[in-house]
Every structure is written in C-alpha cells, then in structure tokens.
Enzyme design. Structure first.
Site, PDB file in Angstrom:
ATOM      1  CG  ASP A  67       6.520  -9.947  -7.422  1.00 55.50           C
ATOM      2  OD1 ASP A  67       5.891  -9.501  -8.183  1.00 55.50           O
ATOM      3  OD2 ASP A  67       6.439  -9.451  -6.129  1.00 55.50           O
ATOM      4  CG  ASN A 130       5.017  -7.268   5.412  1.00 57.65           C
ATOM      5  OD1 ASN A 130       5.499  -6.705   4.370  1.00 57.65           O
ATOM      6  ND2 ASN A 130       4.783  -8.630   5.242  1.00 57.65           N
ATOM      7  CG  HIS A 132       6.133  -7.648   1.021  1.00 53.16           C
ATOM      8  ND1 HIS A 132       4.947  -7.684   1.396  1.00 53.16           N
ATOM      9  CD2 HIS A 132       5.944  -7.111  -0.302  1.00 53.16           C
ATOM     10  CE1 HIS A 132       3.952  -7.591   0.644  1.00 53.16           C
ATOM     11  NE2 HIS A 132       4.656  -7.090  -0.378  1.00 53.16           N
ATOM     12  CD  GLU A 137       5.621 -11.472   2.676  1.00 50.78           C
ATOM     13  OE1 GLU A 137       5.832 -10.443   3.297  1.00 50.78           O
ATOM     14  OE2 GLU A 137       4.793 -11.924   2.395  1.00 50.78           O
TER      15      GLU A 137
HETATM   16  C1  GLP Z   1       2.625  -7.362  -3.526  1.00 51.38           C
HETATM   17  C2  GLP Z   1       3.748  -7.284  -4.589  1.00 51.38           C
HETATM   18  C3  GLP Z   1       4.499  -6.070  -4.419  1.00 51.38           C
HETATM   19  C4  GLP Z   1       3.830  -4.973  -4.039  1.00 51.38           C
HETATM   20  C5  GLP Z   1       2.883  -5.024  -3.139  1.00 51.38           C
HETATM   21  C6  GLP Z   1       2.172  -3.889  -2.783  1.00 51.38           C
HETATM   22  O1  GLP Z   1       2.836  -7.754  -2.322  1.00 51.38           O
HETATM   23  N1  GLP Z   1       4.638  -8.352  -4.497  1.00 51.38           N
HETATM   24  O2  GLP Z   1       5.600  -5.983  -5.404  1.00 51.38           O
HETATM   25  O3  GLP Z   1       4.941  -3.804  -3.893  1.00 51.38           O
HETATM   26  O4  GLP Z   1       1.960  -5.839  -3.372  1.00 51.38           O
HETATM   27  O5  GLP Z   1       0.796  -3.580  -3.556  1.00 51.38           O
HETATM   28  P1  GLP Z   1      -0.064  -2.547  -3.543  1.00 51.38           P
HETATM   29  O6  GLP Z   1       0.665  -1.516  -4.607  1.00 51.38           O
HETATM   30  O7  GLP Z   1      -1.243  -3.069  -4.137  1.00 51.38           O
HETATM   31  O8  GLP Z   1      -0.007  -1.763  -2.212  1.00 51.38           O
END
Ligand code: GLP
Length: 237
Positions: A67, A130, A132, A137
C-alpha cells in the site's frame, strides 16, 4: 491457519525474516509482497543481517508494495516507498526495477502486474488495531482489488507519529482479493495494542468489520504472534 506463538517480539520478527529467507534461498526469483509499519522494522533488520550472514542473493527477486499513501510529497518520510527505501531497499541494494508500487492506472493494472510476475509467493502483513490489513479498512469486501481507499480516523490516529508534514486522507492499497491470491501469507502482530484485533480474528470468520478475518480460510496463512498480541486468546507456548 497456522499460528506461531513466540515469547518475545524479537523471536516473532526473526521467525518471519528467516521464513522469507528460507524461501528466497530455495527460489532465487521469489516474488514477495512487502508491508510497512513499526512492526515490520525488526523484520527488515533481521532480514538484512541474516541475508548477509547466509549469503542469500536477492538480485533476481521482485517485490510488490502492499500500500501507499496518496497526496504526500515525494520526499515525505511518511511515504511507504521512503520507509522501504530506508529500512530495506537501500541497505539490501534492491534496484528500482525490482519493486512495484500500487498503481492507479486502471483498476486492474496492479493485479495484472502481479499476475504477470507469476503471483506473490509470500505476502507479508501487519495488522491495524481495527483489524485492517494493508489499508483494507472495516467494510472492505473479500473480493476487493487494488484501489483507492479512504483512511479511517482510527488508522490516522494510530499512525499519527509518522506524519511530519501532511496528514493524508487516502491511500492506494492492494485489496483483500489481491492479498488472498498470494500463494502464502505471513501476518505478524506484536504488542498489546493488537490483542483485541487478534482476539476478534480468532473468534470470527469472513467478518467485514475486521478484514483480517477473511484470511483465515487461505490454505497457507500463518499468524505470528508475540505473547502480548496473543494475551487475550487461549494459547500457550
Ligand atoms: C498501516 C499499514 C498496515 C500496517 C499497519 C500497522 O496502517 N497500512 O499495513 O499493518 O499500519 O502498523 P504498525 O505495525 O505500525 O502497528
């Protein structure tokens, strides 16, 4: 679904890095889907270190980014391409022609590109609080393709620290369907902040309020947890 329960965050992230390296060692032309987020930083650190120790050549691998935020300037450190350049591409000497970002040129172009590569061998994922995955989402459909998605306030709040210039409102993300077409999926969840999402994931199937639940029926889905992420489910090391 296979679950790997590790006693420490480091053990969990090392497991993920070594699993990917084992695959690349046996398959020098591997196609790997890369995730970002704080969870992934120790994975990339171990991956880089261990690739050197194990002399594993990455020059014929190809990488698909999961992404990317929209509407950020190219030098914004919050951009996932810049995150990956810092934490993985540059230290691993990955060339620009070895990776692709989600593209906006027609709904199916990223899907086509992935298909032409032979498909993703291993898709790495973190998880949002949440539930995702990527930026799929709550409300995302199981068969969704790569598309522009609007970011929830929950996600923007969770990622607030990374925004130093502009706060994005939308992103391009592989869809749930894109992710599910990967040959295998490795999802890493670390820390207490992910424990509610993991509990929900364990107790529900195909629930659009927690897109990670869609992954459970994938034939090669591995969930890697540290003890805090697993603290609200009944699993013992
Ligand atoms: C973002 C990314 C996700 C990732 C999430 C969790 O939203 N799009 O791919 O899994 O963050 O991030 P973190 O590892 O910083 O908690």
């Amino acid at each position: 679904m296979k679950i790997i329960l590790s006693s420490t965050p480091l053990e969990a992230s090392n497991f993920v890095a070594e699993r990917v390296l084992d695959h690349i060692q046996g398959n020098p032309c591997s196609v790997i889907g890369l995730a970002t987020g704080k969870t992934m930083i120790p994975v990339y650190q171990q991956w880089i270190k261990s690739a050197k120790d194990r002399l594993i050549d990455h020059s014929r691998c190809f990488f698909f980014m999961l992404d990317e935020y929209q509407d950020l300037e190219s030098d914004d450190s919050a951009k996932f391409e810049n995150f990956l350049k810092n934490h993985f591409f540059t230290p691993m000497n990955i060339r620009r022609d070895q990776y692709a970002l989600p593209t906006m040129q027609g709904d199916f172009s990223y899907e086509e590109l992935i298909k032409e590569s032979g498909g993703i061998d291993i898709q790495l994922l973190g998880i949002g609080r949440n539930g995702h995955v990527g930026f799929n989402e709550p409300g995302s459909k199981k068969d969704s393709n790569t598309r522009i998605v609007f970011l929830s306030s929950n996600t923007l709040e969770a990622n607030r620290d990374s925004f130093t210039k502009t706060i994005p409102t939308k992103a391009l993300s592989m869809g749930v369907g894109t992710i599910l077409r990967s040959k295998s999926i490795l999802l890493l969840a670390i820390g207490k902040s992910k424990s509610d999402a993991i509990k929900f994931l364990m107790n529900h199937h195909d629930d659009e309020s927690c897109p990670a639940t869609y992954l459970k029926n994938h034939p090669h889905f591995t969930l890697v947890l540290d003890s805090e992420a697993a603290s609200k489910i009944n699993l013992k090391i």
